[in-house]
Design a protein around this motif. Structure first.
Motif, PDB file in Angstrom:
ATOM      1  N   HIS A 160       0.818  -0.887   0.242  1.00 46.96           N
ATOM      2  CA  HIS A 160      -0.038   0.122   0.078  1.00 46.96           C
ATOM      3  C   HIS A 160       1.170   1.118  -0.076  1.00 46.96           C
ATOM      4  CE1 HIS A 160      -4.163  -2.342   0.480  1.00 46.96           C
ATOM      5  NE2 HIS A 160      -3.388  -2.752   1.304  1.00 46.96           N
ATOM      6  N   ASP A 161       2.179   1.317   0.757  1.00 44.48           N
ATOM      7  CA  ASP A 161       2.670   2.369   0.449  1.00 44.48           C
ATOM      8  C   ASP A 161       4.151   1.499   0.430  1.00 44.48           C
ATOM      9  OD1 ASP A 161       1.158   4.141   2.898  1.00 44.48           O
ATOM     10  OD2 ASP A 161       1.329   3.067   3.656  1.00 44.48           O
ATOM     11  N   VAL A 162       4.299   2.656  -0.520  1.00 42.08           N
ATOM     12  CA  VAL A 162       5.791   2.844  -1.126  1.00 42.08           C
ATOM     13  C   VAL A 162       6.894   3.635  -0.324  1.00 42.08           C
ATOM     14  CG1 VAL A 162       7.345   1.931  -3.180  1.00 42.08           C
ATOM     15  CG2 VAL A 162       5.232   1.318  -3.205  1.00 42.08           C
ATOM     16  N   PRO A 163       8.375   3.130  -0.117  1.00 40.30           N
ATOM     17  CA  PRO A 163       9.013   4.240  -0.247  1.00 40.30           C
ATOM     18  C   PRO A 163       9.394   4.890  -1.158  1.00 40.30           C
ATOM     19  CG  PRO A 163       9.709   2.674  -0.396  1.00 40.30           C
ATOM     20  CD  PRO A 163       8.149   1.675  -0.040  1.00 40.30           C
ATOM     21  N   CYS A 164       9.684   6.174  -0.970  1.00 39.54           N
ATOM     22  CA  CYS A 164      10.722   6.965  -1.986  1.00 39.54           C
ATOM     23  C   CYS A 164      11.892   8.048  -1.858  1.00 39.54           C
ATOM     24  CB  CYS A 164      10.008   8.080  -2.663  1.00 39.54           C
ATOM     25  SG  CYS A 164       8.087   7.366  -3.966  1.00 39.54           S
ATOM     26  N   ASP A 165      13.344   7.587  -2.542  1.00 37.80           N
ATOM     27  CA  ASP A 165      14.271   8.138  -2.378  1.00 37.80           C
ATOM     28  C   ASP A 165      14.386   9.543  -2.619  1.00 37.80           C
ATOM     29  OD1 ASP A 165      16.866   9.255  -1.966  1.00 37.80           O
ATOM     30  OD2 ASP A 165      18.101   7.276  -3.046  1.00 37.80           O
ATOM     31  N   TRP A 188       8.763  14.550  -8.304  1.00 35.30           N
ATOM     32  CA  TRP A 188       8.263  13.731  -9.475  1.00 35.30           C
ATOM     33  C   TRP A 188       9.864  13.304 -10.078  1.00 35.30           C
ATOM     34  CZ3 TRP A 188       6.533  18.778  -9.377  1.00 35.30           C
ATOM     35  CH2 TRP A 188       7.309  19.902  -9.750  1.00 35.30           C
ATOM     36  N   LEU A 189      10.739  13.717  -9.522  1.00 33.51           N
ATOM     37  CA  LEU A 189      11.957  13.123  -9.894  1.00 33.51           C
ATOM     38  C   LEU A 189      13.018  12.626  -8.693  1.00 33.51           C
ATOM     39  CD1 LEU A 189      13.256  17.197 -10.241  1.00 33.51           C
ATOM     40  CD2 LEU A 189      12.792  15.276 -12.163  1.00 33.51           C
ATOM     41  N   TRP A 190      12.206  11.961  -7.584  1.00 32.17           N
ATOM     42  CA  TRP A 190      12.466  10.577  -6.823  1.00 32.17           C
ATOM     43  C   TRP A 190      12.356   9.363  -7.626  1.00 32.17           C
ATOM     44  CZ3 TRP A 190       9.368  12.980  -1.579  1.00 32.17           C
ATOM     45  CH2 TRP A 190       9.385  13.996  -1.656  1.00 32.17           C
ATOM     46  N   VAL A 191      13.098   9.029  -6.634  1.00 29.69           N
ATOM     47  CA  VAL A 191      13.117   7.292  -7.535  1.00 29.69           C
ATOM     48  C   VAL A 191      11.439   6.448  -6.370  1.00 29.69           C
ATOM     49  CG1 VAL A 191      14.960   4.965  -7.460  1.00 29.69           C
ATOM     50  CG2 VAL A 191      15.500   7.571  -7.951  1.00 29.69           C
ATOM     51  N   VAL A 192      11.484   5.519  -7.141  1.00 27.89           N
ATOM     52  CA  VAL A 192       9.901   4.853  -5.862  1.00 27.89           C
ATOM     53  C   VAL A 192      11.269   3.957  -6.115  1.00 27.89           C
ATOM     54  CG1 VAL A 192       8.353   3.801  -5.833  1.00 27.89           C
ATOM     55  CG2 VAL A 192       8.133   6.337  -7.874  1.00 27.89           C
TER      56      VAL A 192
END
Length: 91
Positions: free
Chosen positions: A18-23, A31-35
């Motif tokens: 449900h929740d996916v961390p982003c870096d 929108w430039l972050w890495v999923v």
């Protein structure tokens, strides 16, 4: 097979968090972050999908197959396979 992605009883529900961390990776705009998606076990995925494939429509099976642009076979129209190949291409 859609239930495999949503049902809590699905054997592969852990593949769909449900929740996916982003870096942020040093970027200011989200929108430039890495999923950071988890890796999945291909054998588990295919084992869960295989029993559902009996109920798939022809269109769904085609969506799960390699496309016609993956390679080409050229045959003379009188070759024994030409009728079979043209059937695949036209259907």
């Amino acid at each position: 097979a859609r239930w495999l992605m949503a049902d809590e009883e699905s054997p592969i529900i852990d593949f769909y968090p449900h929740d996916v961390p982003c870096d942020p990776n040093g970027k200011a705009m989200p929108w430039l972050w890495v999923v950071l998606l988890p890796f999945i076990d291909e054998e588990r995925l295919l084992a869960a999908l295989h029993p559902t494939m009996k109920k798939w429509t022809t269109k769904e099976l085609l969506c799960n197959s390699r496309g016609l642009d993956d390679g080409y076979v050229f045959l003379h129209k009188e070759h024994a396979l030409s009728k079979e190949i043209s059937f695949v291409v036209t259907s």
